[in-house]
Design an enzyme around this catalytic site. Structure first.
Site, PDB file in Angstrom:
ATOM      1  N   LYS A  25       0.907  -1.258   0.096  1.00  0.00           N
ATOM      2  CA  LYS A  25       0.055  -0.007  -0.069  1.00  0.00           C
ATOM      3  C   LYS A  25       0.654   1.383   0.004  1.00  0.00           C
ATOM      4  CE  LYS A  25      -2.050   1.527   3.738  1.00  0.00           C
ATOM      5  NZ  LYS A  25      -2.834   1.517   4.842  1.00  0.00           N
ATOM      6  N   ASP A  75      -6.728   1.211   0.835  1.00  0.00           N
ATOM      7  CA  ASP A  75      -6.902   1.462   2.579  1.00  0.00           C
ATOM      8  C   ASP A  75      -8.208   1.370   2.738  1.00  0.00           C
ATOM      9  OD1 ASP A  75      -7.999   3.729   1.566  1.00  0.00           O
ATOM     10  OD2 ASP A  75      -7.321   5.063   2.837  1.00  0.00           O
TER      11      ASP A  75
END
Length: 246
Positions: A140, A158
């Site tokens: 991420k 997220d």
């Protein structure tokens, strides 16, 4: 006495992922988000690719506002890996004590800075494979850095993007990786660069976790979320009218 054979336990039905919106509605969704926020960008404050890596790594289980408060002074004294190493782990820790998991994060900041100096000449690499080798940097974080610092068409899933993708039916999935793969597949080319920012900002400010602001949502007519939140202002206005009848 003959025992009656036990009945086999009923098979649990697998929950099917919500159907995707389809190309036409997907394009409309992104077009609406793009019109609503024409110039989306990260809310983390940074000076260069290195400080962006540090800021994103620090933002795990912390708010962007909280990270910005901590890094405002930190980046004034250490905006390169070399300066961060001079500051040392204790020095980093003193600046980020207000952030969750600050001890471990201070270790990671020093470790990733050392690796950047030792293997990359102090420069942030521009591939996901190399970025994820840095301590405290996962997929991420790497995707955020690639998108924001280097202009790559990556999407970092997220909690906000995961929620919006599933609620709307845009890119349903049970895990962040599944949602990322779906988004990579369905996002039109012209929206790929900004998709990450549009979705995260929409989830942060409109499609919130507990009470999404469906009455103020530019994609409400496209979204497949069934339990849309009614406009509280209209509800209050209706209640002010009093009971119906004589």
């Amino acid at each position: 006495m003959t025992k009656t054979p036990a009945k086999p336990a009923p098979k649990k039905r697998k929950k099917r992922a919500a159907p995707t919106l389809g190309p036409e509605k997907t394009a409309r969704l992104f077009a609406a988000l793009a019109e609503d926020r024409p110039a989306p960008k990260t809310e983390l404050e940074y000076h260069n690719p290195y400080t962006l890596v540090v800021a994103v790594a620090l933002s795990a289980q912390a708010t962007d506002v909280g990270v910005n408060k901590a890094t405002k002074k930190l980046f004034k004294v250490a905006d390169t890996p070399e300066k961060m190493l001079e500051l040392g782990e204790e020095g980093v820790a003193e600046h980020i004590k207000t952030i969750g998991l600050w001890r471990n994060k201070a270790k990671n900041v020093i470790a990733l800075s050392q690796l950047l100096v030792d293997e990359y000449g102090g420069k942030v690499p521009e591939t996901r494979e190399e970025l994820t080798k840095l301590p405290g940097v996962g997929r991420k974080t790497a995707n955020v850095v690639l998108n924001e610092a280097f202009g790559h068409e990556t999407i970092a899933v997220d909690t906000h993007i995961f929620r919006v993708s599933n609620r709307t039916g845009l890119a349903p999935g049970k895990t962040p990786d599944e949602v990322e793969a779906q988004l990579e597949r369905v996002t039109p080319d012209e929206f790929r660069k900004g998709a990450h920012h549009w979705l995260i900002l929409h989830g942060r400010y409109v499609c919130t976790a507990r009470k999404p602001k469906c009455w103020d949502c530019v994609i409400a007519d496209i979204c497949k979320f069934k339990d849309k939140t009614p406009d509280p202002a209209r509800k209050a206005k209706t209640s002010d009218l009093g009971p119906k009848g004589p």
